[in-house]
Design a protein around this motif. Structure first.
Motif, PDB file in Angstrom:
ATOM      1  N   CYS A   1     -34.467  29.027  56.252  1.00 24.89           N
ATOM      2  CA  CYS A   1     -34.216  28.757  57.669  1.00 24.89           C
ATOM      3  C   CYS A   1     -35.218  29.513  58.554  1.00 24.89           C
ATOM      4  O   CYS A   1     -35.227  30.749  58.572  1.00 24.89           O
ATOM      5  CB  CYS A   1     -32.795  29.176  58.022  1.00 24.89           C
ATOM      6  SG  CYS A   1     -32.315  28.768  59.710  1.00 24.89           S
TER       7      CYS A   1
ATOM      8  N   LEU B   1     -36.801  31.144  61.903  1.00 21.50           N
ATOM      9  CA  LEU B   1     -36.274  31.744  63.130  1.00 21.50           C
ATOM     10  C   LEU B   1     -37.132  31.258  64.285  1.00 21.50           C
ATOM     11  O   LEU B   1     -38.350  31.187  64.181  1.00 21.50           O
ATOM     12  CB  LEU B   1     -36.329  33.269  63.050  1.00 21.50           C
ATOM     13  CG  LEU B   1     -35.615  33.902  61.856  1.00 21.50           C
ATOM     14  CD1 LEU B   1     -35.727  35.420  61.937  1.00 21.50           C
ATOM     15  CD2 LEU B   1     -34.176  33.468  61.775  1.00 21.50           C
TER      16      LEU B   1
ATOM     17  N   ASP C   1     -33.983  31.438  69.690  1.00 19.87           N
ATOM     18  CA  ASP C   1     -32.722  31.843  69.048  1.00 19.87           C
ATOM     19  C   ASP C   1     -32.291  33.248  69.448  1.00 19.87           C
ATOM     20  O   ASP C   1     -31.159  33.647  69.172  1.00 19.87           O
ATOM     21  CB  ASP C   1     -32.865  31.817  67.516  1.00 19.87           C
ATOM     22  CG  ASP C   1     -33.127  30.431  66.970  1.00 19.87           C
ATOM     23  OD1 ASP C   1     -32.910  29.443  67.706  1.00 19.87           O
ATOM     24  OD2 ASP C   1     -33.552  30.342  65.803  1.00 19.87           O
TER      25      ASP C   1
ATOM     26  N   PHE D   1     -26.205  31.333  64.895  1.00 17.48           N
ATOM     27  CA  PHE D   1     -25.916  31.342  63.464  1.00 17.48           C
ATOM     28  C   PHE D   1     -25.119  30.104  63.043  1.00 17.48           C
ATOM     29  O   PHE D   1     -25.287  29.602  61.936  1.00 17.48           O
ATOM     30  CB  PHE D   1     -25.167  32.610  63.051  1.00 17.48           C
ATOM     31  CG  PHE D   1     -26.070  33.785  62.818  1.00 17.48           C
ATOM     32  CD1 PHE D   1     -26.853  33.875  61.676  1.00 17.48           C
ATOM     33  CD2 PHE D   1     -26.134  34.818  63.739  1.00 17.48           C
ATOM     34  CE1 PHE D   1     -27.679  34.961  61.447  1.00 17.48           C
ATOM     35  CE2 PHE D   1     -26.949  35.917  63.520  1.00 17.48           C
ATOM     36  CZ  PHE D   1     -27.725  35.986  62.382  1.00 17.48           C
TER      37      PHE D   1
ATOM     38  N   ARG E   1     -25.525  27.142  64.184  1.00 16.39           N
ATOM     39  CA  ARG E   1     -26.539  26.102  64.006  1.00 16.39           C
ATOM     40  C   ARG E   1     -27.282  26.295  62.679  1.00 16.39           C
ATOM     41  O   ARG E   1     -27.566  25.326  61.977  1.00 16.39           O
ATOM     42  CB  ARG E   1     -27.513  26.085  65.180  1.00 16.39           C
ATOM     43  CG  ARG E   1     -28.444  24.862  65.123  1.00 16.39           C
ATOM     44  CD  ARG E   1     -29.374  24.749  66.306  1.00 16.39           C
ATOM     45  NE  ARG E   1     -30.383  25.789  66.235  1.00 16.39           N
ATOM     46  CZ  ARG E   1     -30.720  26.595  67.245  1.00 16.39           C
ATOM     47  NH1 ARG E   1     -30.132  26.493  68.412  1.00 16.39           N
ATOM     48  NH2 ARG E   1     -31.650  27.512  67.092  1.00 16.39           N
ATOM     49  N   TYR E   2     -27.593  27.540  62.336  1.00 16.21           N
ATOM     50  CA  TYR E   2     -28.249  27.807  61.052  1.00 16.21           C
ATOM     51  C   TYR E   2     -27.374  27.307  59.895  1.00 16.21           C
ATOM     52  O   TYR E   2     -27.863  26.687  58.955  1.00 16.21           O
ATOM     53  CB  TYR E   2     -28.497  29.295  60.857  1.00 16.21           C
ATOM     54  CG  TYR E   2     -29.549  29.931  61.732  1.00 16.21           C
ATOM     55  CD1 TYR E   2     -30.379  29.199  62.580  1.00 16.21           C
ATOM     56  CD2 TYR E   2     -29.722  31.302  61.700  1.00 16.21           C
ATOM     57  CE1 TYR E   2     -31.334  29.816  63.361  1.00 16.21           C
ATOM     58  CE2 TYR E   2     -30.678  31.933  62.468  1.00 16.21           C
ATOM     59  CZ  TYR E   2     -31.484  31.191  63.303  1.00 16.21           C
ATOM     60  OH  TYR E   2     -32.426  31.817  64.075  1.00 16.21           O
TER      61      TYR E   2
ATOM     62  N   GLU F   1     -27.537  23.554  59.694  1.00 21.36           N
ATOM     63  CA  GLU F   1     -28.783  23.103  59.084  1.00 21.36           C
ATOM     64  C   GLU F   1     -28.702  23.201  57.561  1.00 21.36           C
ATOM     65  O   GLU F   1     -29.115  22.279  56.848  1.00 21.36           O
ATOM     66  CB  GLU F   1     -29.964  23.939  59.578  1.00 21.36           C
ATOM     67  CG  GLU F   1     -30.358  23.681  61.008  1.00 21.36           C
ATOM     68  CD  GLU F   1     -31.482  24.607  61.468  1.00 21.36           C
ATOM     69  OE1 GLU F   1     -32.274  25.084  60.615  1.00 21.36           O
ATOM     70  OE2 GLU F   1     -31.568  24.853  62.671  1.00 21.36           O
TER      71      GLU F   1
ATOM     72  N   PRO G   1     -38.891  33.234  57.445  1.00 22.01           N
ATOM     73  CA  PRO G   1     -37.542  32.654  57.475  1.00 22.01           C
ATOM     74  C   PRO G   1     -36.530  33.532  56.748  1.00 22.01           C
ATOM     75  O   PRO G   1     -36.901  34.456  56.017  1.00 22.01           O
ATOM     76  CB  PRO G   1     -37.719  31.321  56.738  1.00 22.01           C
ATOM     77  CG  PRO G   1     -38.887  31.543  55.848  1.00 22.01           C
ATOM     78  CD  PRO G   1     -39.787  32.527  56.548  1.00 22.01           C
TER      79      PRO G   1
ATOM     80  N   ILE H   1     -30.551  31.005  53.369  1.00 25.74           N
ATOM     81  CA  ILE H   1     -29.115  30.757  53.453  1.00 25.74           C
ATOM     82  C   ILE H   1     -28.686  30.221  52.099  1.00 25.74           C
ATOM     83  O   ILE H   1     -29.172  29.184  51.654  1.00 25.74           O
ATOM     84  CB  ILE H   1     -28.756  29.766  54.571  1.00 25.74           C
ATOM     85  CG1 ILE H   1     -29.225  30.308  55.910  1.00 25.74           C
ATOM     86  CG2 ILE H   1     -27.242  29.495  54.574  1.00 25.74           C
ATOM     87  CD1 ILE H   1     -29.008  29.376  57.088  1.00 25.74           C
TER      88      ILE H   1
ATOM     89  N   VAL I   1     -26.306  34.636  54.658  1.00 25.68           N
ATOM     90  CA  VAL I   1     -27.609  34.587  55.316  1.00 25.68           C
ATOM     91  C   VAL I   1     -28.266  35.923  55.014  1.00 25.68           C
ATOM     92  O   VAL I   1     -27.716  36.980  55.353  1.00 25.68           O
ATOM     93  CB  VAL I   1     -27.470  34.367  56.836  1.00 25.68           C
ATOM     94  CG1 VAL I   1     -28.834  34.395  57.504  1.00 25.68           C
ATOM     95  CG2 VAL I   1     -26.739  33.054  57.123  1.00 25.68           C
TER      96      VAL I   1
END
Length: 144
Positions: free
Chosen positions: A7, A9, A13, A25, A27-28, A31, A72, A75, A93
């Protein structure tokens, strides 16, 4: 087995203190979950994982602040429960040396044309169970 998602950054954000905003987070996690579902879809004309889904619940434990950087975070996502009309996934994460967040989500497959939840198919259950981690990996995971 766990699904890994790299993921990136984004500068947007960050909050005023240079940390990833707590709401970002979510949204992360989304994804990573979408990437997971797309990879599960058989792609051979099977309808599995091609419909919609809705989130019924999120639970998040923020462990450490994550500051902006160019590399990144990873996750890790795995399945913790598969039921008739829902599934639960857990996430971590992190990077090589630091855990930033643990979370879980309950996801319900949803038929938008019928405007109601739908059952998880036998094919979907079989694919999801491949990503169920053993109990030793779930000790720190948030229970759902």
């Amino acid at each position: 087995m766990r699904h890994l998602y790299s993921c990136p950054l984004r500068w947007s954000d960050m909050d005023a203190f240079g940390h990833v905003n707590n709401a970002v987070f979510v949204r992360y996690l989304e994804e990573a979950r979408i990437d997971f579902m797309r990879r599960l879809a058989p792609g051979d004309g099977s309808p599995s994982f091609t419909g919609g889904s809705v989130v019924a619940r999120h639970e998040i434990d923020y462990v450490r602040p994550l500051v902006h950087r160019h590399s990144p975070v990873t996750i890790e996502l795995w399945v913790t429960k598969v039921r008739a009309v829902s599934m639960a996934v857990a996430y971590e994460v992190k990077d090589e040396s630091t855990l930033y967040l643990r979370a879980s989500t309950v996801v319900v497959p949803y038929d938008f044309a019928e405007e109601r939840p739908r059952r998880i198919t036998a094919e979907e259950k079989a694919l999801l169970k491949e990503f169920m981690d053993d109990a030793s990996h779930q000790e720190g995971a948030v229970a759902v």
